[in-house]
Every structure is written in C-alpha cells, then in structure tokens.
Design a protein around this motif. Structure first.
Motif, PDB file in Angstrom:
ATOM      1  N   SER A   1      -9.387   0.374   0.246  1.00 44.65           N
ATOM      2  CA  SER A   1      -9.193   1.702   0.646  1.00 44.65           C
ATOM      3  C   SER A   1      -8.192   2.567  -0.472  1.00 44.65           C
ATOM      4  O   SER A   1      -8.316   3.460  -0.821  1.00 44.65           O
ATOM      5  N   GLU A   2      -7.173   1.691  -0.812  1.00 46.38           N
ATOM      6  CA  GLU A   2      -6.127   2.380  -1.664  1.00 46.38           C
ATOM      7  C   GLU A   2      -6.872   2.677  -2.973  1.00 46.38           C
ATOM      8  O   GLU A   2      -6.646   3.562  -3.757  1.00 46.38           O
TER       9      GLU A   2
ATOM     10  N   LYS B   1      -8.871   5.540  -2.995  1.00 49.82           N
ATOM     11  CA  LYS B   1      -8.016   7.035  -3.300  1.00 49.82           C
ATOM     12  C   LYS B   1      -7.580   6.929  -4.722  1.00 49.82           C
ATOM     13  O   LYS B   1      -7.718   8.032  -5.068  1.00 49.82           O
ATOM     14  N   LEU B   2      -7.180   5.790  -5.004  1.00 56.58           N
ATOM     15  CA  LEU B   2      -6.853   5.959  -6.759  1.00 56.58           C
ATOM     16  C   LEU B   2      -8.077   6.380  -7.448  1.00 56.58           C
ATOM     17  O   LEU B   2      -7.705   7.179  -8.559  1.00 56.58           O
TER      18      LEU B   2
ATOM     19  N   ALA C   1      -7.685  -3.174   2.973  1.00 59.36           N
ATOM     20  CA  ALA C   1      -6.395  -2.113   2.732  1.00 59.36           C
ATOM     21  C   ALA C   1      -6.565  -1.774   1.271  1.00 59.36           C
ATOM     22  O   ALA C   1      -6.465  -0.835   0.738  1.00 59.36           O
TER      23      ALA C   1
ATOM     24  N   LEU D   1       0.712   8.187  -3.919  1.00 63.97           N
ATOM     25  CA  LEU D   1      -0.316   8.264  -4.658  1.00 63.97           C
ATOM     26  C   LEU D   1      -0.462   9.275  -5.600  1.00 63.97           C
ATOM     27  O   LEU D   1      -0.728   9.410  -6.834  1.00 63.97           O
TER      28      LEU D   1
ATOM     29  N   ARG E   1      -2.540   0.704 -11.418  1.00 65.98           N
ATOM     30  CA  ARG E   1      -2.528   0.315  -9.954  1.00 65.98           C
ATOM     31  C   ARG E   1      -3.903  -0.153  -9.719  1.00 65.98           C
ATOM     32  O   ARG E   1      -4.067  -1.087  -9.106  1.00 65.98           O
TER      33      ARG E   1
ATOM     34  N   SER F   1       0.833  -1.235  -0.003  1.00 63.79           N
ATOM     35  CA  SER F   1      -0.059  -0.022  -0.008  1.00 63.79           C
ATOM     36  C   SER F   1       0.826   1.085   0.051  1.00 63.79           C
ATOM     37  O   SER F   1       1.879   1.500   0.741  1.00 63.79           O
ATOM     38  N   GLU F   2       0.524   2.277  -0.814  1.00 61.11           N
ATOM     39  CA  GLU F   2       1.382   3.424  -0.852  1.00 61.11           C
ATOM     40  C   GLU F   2       0.677   4.533  -0.034  1.00 61.11           C
ATOM     41  O   GLU F   2      -0.481   4.556   0.032  1.00 61.11           O
ATOM     42  N   THR F   3       1.525   5.386   0.137  1.00 61.27           N
ATOM     43  CA  THR F   3       0.952   6.606   1.192  1.00 61.27           C
ATOM     44  C   THR F   3       0.095   7.641  -0.083  1.00 61.27           C
ATOM     45  O   THR F   3       0.043   7.471  -1.052  1.00 61.27           O
ATOM     46  N   ASN F   4      -0.549   8.281   0.795  1.00 55.58           N
ATOM     47  CA  ASN F   4      -1.389   9.662  -0.197  1.00 55.58           C
ATOM     48  C   ASN F   4      -0.151  10.192  -0.906  1.00 55.58           C
ATOM     49  O   ASN F   4      -0.460  10.441  -1.964  1.00 55.58           O
TER      50      ASN F   4
END
Length: 82
Positions: free
Chosen positions: A42-43, A46-47, A39, A8, A19, A2-5
């Motif tokens: 959630s990612e 955001k994407l 998780a 992203l 992604r 998982s990448e941070t905001n």
C-alpha cells in the motif's frame, strides 16, 4: 515503518524513489509477514503515484527551444510537441 500521506508528500523525488526501491526489495525477499507485506504494498503504491506525478510535472516544465532560419532562438514549445 509506514509513513503517513503527509510524510510521503514531503519527500523529494529521489527519497521517494529510494523508499520505493527499499519496499520492492523487502517484498521480493519473501521474508516479510503477510500483514506487513500488505502495508508495504500500500505504501509502495502511494510512493509510485507520488513519483509518477513528480515526473509528469517535471516533464511539463521541459521546453524545447525553436530556432529561426538564422539559427537564433525564436520561441519555446513543449518538449514532446513533435
């Protein structure tokens, strides 16, 4: 995984979409444990938001050229103004 905001937001549209597609494939496979699925979801959300904002920004930049009676360019208007 998982990448941070911040990570992203640095992705270009194409990389963010790739992604997001990878996340959808993993979630659809059903082989991901519940915690990891949450998780990933959630990612992915955001994407999705990031891609939507980038598309809206690109659409706002698109302009349509209007022509005068002689067929010469006279002005530009937003693409969806019709």
């Amino acid at each position: 995984m998982s990448e941070t905001n911040e990570d992203l937001s640095e992705l270009n549209f194409e990389d963010a979409l790739k992604r997001l597609e990878d996340i959808v494939r993993k979630l659809e496979s059903g082989d991901v444990p519940l915690d990891q699925s949450i998780a990933l979801y959630s990612e992915g959300e955001k994407l999705r938001g990031l891609c939507q904002k980038r598309l809206e920004a690109a659409q706002a930049k698109i302009e349509k050229i209007t022509l005068d009676r002689d067929g010469k360019p006279k002005a530009t208007v937003p693409f969806d103004a019709d």
